[in-house]
Scaffold this motif. Structure first.
Motif, PDB file in Angstrom:
ATOM      1  N   ARG A   1       0.804  -1.217   0.000  1.00 47.98           N
ATOM      2  CA  ARG A   1       0.000   0.000   0.000  1.00 47.98           C
ATOM      3  C   ARG A   1       0.836   1.265   0.000  1.00 47.98           C
ATOM      4  N   VAL A   2       1.998   1.255   0.667  1.00 47.43           N
ATOM      5  CA  VAL A   2       2.741   2.487   0.886  1.00 47.43           C
ATOM      6  C   VAL A   2       3.760   2.703  -0.237  1.00 47.43           C
ATOM      7  N   SER A   3       3.294   2.548  -1.487  1.00 53.13           N
ATOM      8  CA  SER A   3       4.218   2.603  -2.612  1.00 53.13           C
ATOM      9  C   SER A   3       4.806   3.988  -2.826  1.00 53.13           C
ATOM     10  N   SER A   4       4.131   5.052  -2.345  1.00 50.31           N
ATOM     11  CA  SER A   4       4.639   6.405  -2.522  1.00 50.31           C
ATOM     12  C   SER A   4       5.503   6.860  -1.355  1.00 50.31           C
ATOM     13  N   LEU A   5       5.722   6.001  -0.378  1.00 52.16           N
ATOM     14  CA  LEU A   5       6.430   6.345   0.858  1.00 52.16           C
ATOM     15  C   LEU A   5       5.727   7.493   1.586  1.00 52.16           C
ATOM     16  N   ASP A   6       4.396   7.486   1.552  1.00 52.94           N
ATOM     17  CA  ASP A   6       3.566   8.422   2.313  1.00 52.94           C
ATOM     18  C   ASP A   6       2.951   7.623   3.447  1.00 52.94           C
ATOM     19  N   PHE A   7       3.220   8.049   4.692  1.00 50.85           N
ATOM     20  CA  PHE A   7       2.846   7.234   5.853  1.00 50.85           C
ATOM     21  C   PHE A   7       1.730   7.841   6.699  1.00 50.85           C
ATOM     22  N   GLY A   8       0.875   8.636   6.070  1.00 48.87           N
ATOM     23  CA  GLY A   8      -0.366   9.074   6.689  1.00 48.87           C
ATOM     24  C   GLY A   8      -0.218   9.629   8.086  1.00 48.87           C
ATOM     25  N   ALA A   9      -0.748   8.879   9.060  1.00 50.23           N
ATOM     26  CA  ALA A   9      -0.825   9.355  10.443  1.00 50.23           C
ATOM     27  C   ALA A   9       0.540   9.659  11.045  1.00 50.23           C
TER      28      ALA A   9
END
Length: 303
Positions: free
Chosen positions: A121-129
């Motif tokens: 899921r975290v293919s963009s290296l964006d880690f949300g919270a």
């Protein structure tokens, strides 16, 4: 999403108004960039850069109001806290006190390619919270401390060291947001273990990388690192260090090569680096080792 005006976080930091506060900067050639700084209170906002930026608070006691890519927050940071800035996002950061930070910047182009067969899921290296305020992790804390310590011993981080540390940190970040890497079960197949050990010996003088070893046995770097440790008992970097020390010991005992030449033969950039490795593992310098084995007065055991 805004386009990056700088090629990296460290370029922005070192060329801008914070340049005079840089204490240390190390790079592994586009894999990881490490920076240590101790700036005063003020506006620390930075432009969008193509890096995932992990900050480690060395001293604590400062208030931070920021938007690091997932909404605005205000918090007080404590020693050992992390702050994670999303890639390609113009961060707004205001800090109310002097602070001492160690930063690891992950170039997203490199790391998404390296882990494309591992990340889901975290293919963009964006880690949300995780971009919404300080957080803690004993795993990441240990990994970053080891990374800085080994960089101090070896100078610039080797590719194997940078990739192994990066994989460990990113795996923990994924776990913290509920998207853990799929764990590989069991160790390497016997043929794969033999081939990797042969390759490490063959290329002892080179800066061999984790992805090169993994590609040799058709595995992702992340899965390879875990399976290698299960089979051999230590991570690839630790085993490579043992091979280098063993080879250096052999050359010191059986040849008259200068210590500088031996350092290069076993993959270290200078005799000073080799000396630091020897002091750590053998508690003596290479020259002292040579004298001891040629005129033995006691046994020497590699730790």
């Amino acid at each position: 999403m805004s386009m990056a005006a700088y090629s990296s976080y460290t370029q922005w930091y070192c060329e801008g108004h914070l340049a005079s506060y840089v204490r240390t900067m190390k790079s592994s050639g586009g894999m990881l960039n490490l920076l240590e700084g101790a700036p005063p209170a003020g506006d620390m906002s930075d432009p969008p850069v193509p890096d995932l930026v992990l900050h480690y608070d060395m001293m604590g006691g400062f208030g931070v109001t920021a938007d690091l890519g997932s909404g605005r927050f205000s918090a007080t940071s404590r020693p050992g806290n992390f702050l994670l800035a999303a890639p390609n996002f113009a961060n707004s950061i205001s800090i109310d006190n002097h602070h001492h930070i160690r930063t690891i910047a992950f170039p997203i182009g490199y790391w998404t390619r390296l882990l494309e067969n591992t990340l889901d899921r975290v293919s963009s290296l964006d880690f949300g919270a995780l971009h919404r305020g300080p957080f803690t992790s004993t795993i990441i804390q240990s990994a970053q401390r080891n990374l800085w310590r080994l960089c101090d011993e070896e100078g610039a981080p080797s590719r194997l060291l940078a990739q192994a540390a990066g994989c460990e940190i990113l795996a923990e970040l994924c776990r913290l947001v509920g998207s853990p890497f799929t764990s590989a079960r069991g160790g390497l197949a016997p043929w794969a273990q033999r081939r990797c050990l042969e390759l490490m010996r063959e290329r002892l003088s080179e800066d061999i990388s984790l992805d090169e070893l993994a590609a040799e046995v058709r595995l992702s770097p992340f899965h390879f690192a875990r399976m290698f440790k299960q089979s051999v008992g230590v991570p690839p970097r630790v085993h490579l260090t043992r091979l280098r020390v063993e080879k250096a010991c052999d050359l010191l005992e059986t040849t008259d090569l200068q210590v500088t030449e031996i350092a290069q033969e076993v993959g270290y950039s200078s005799n000073q680096v080799l000396a630091r490795v020897f002091l750590k593992h053998l508690h003596m310098s290479p020259s002292d080792y040579r004298r001891a084995v040629r005129h033995p007065v006691r046994s020497i055991v590699l730790q």
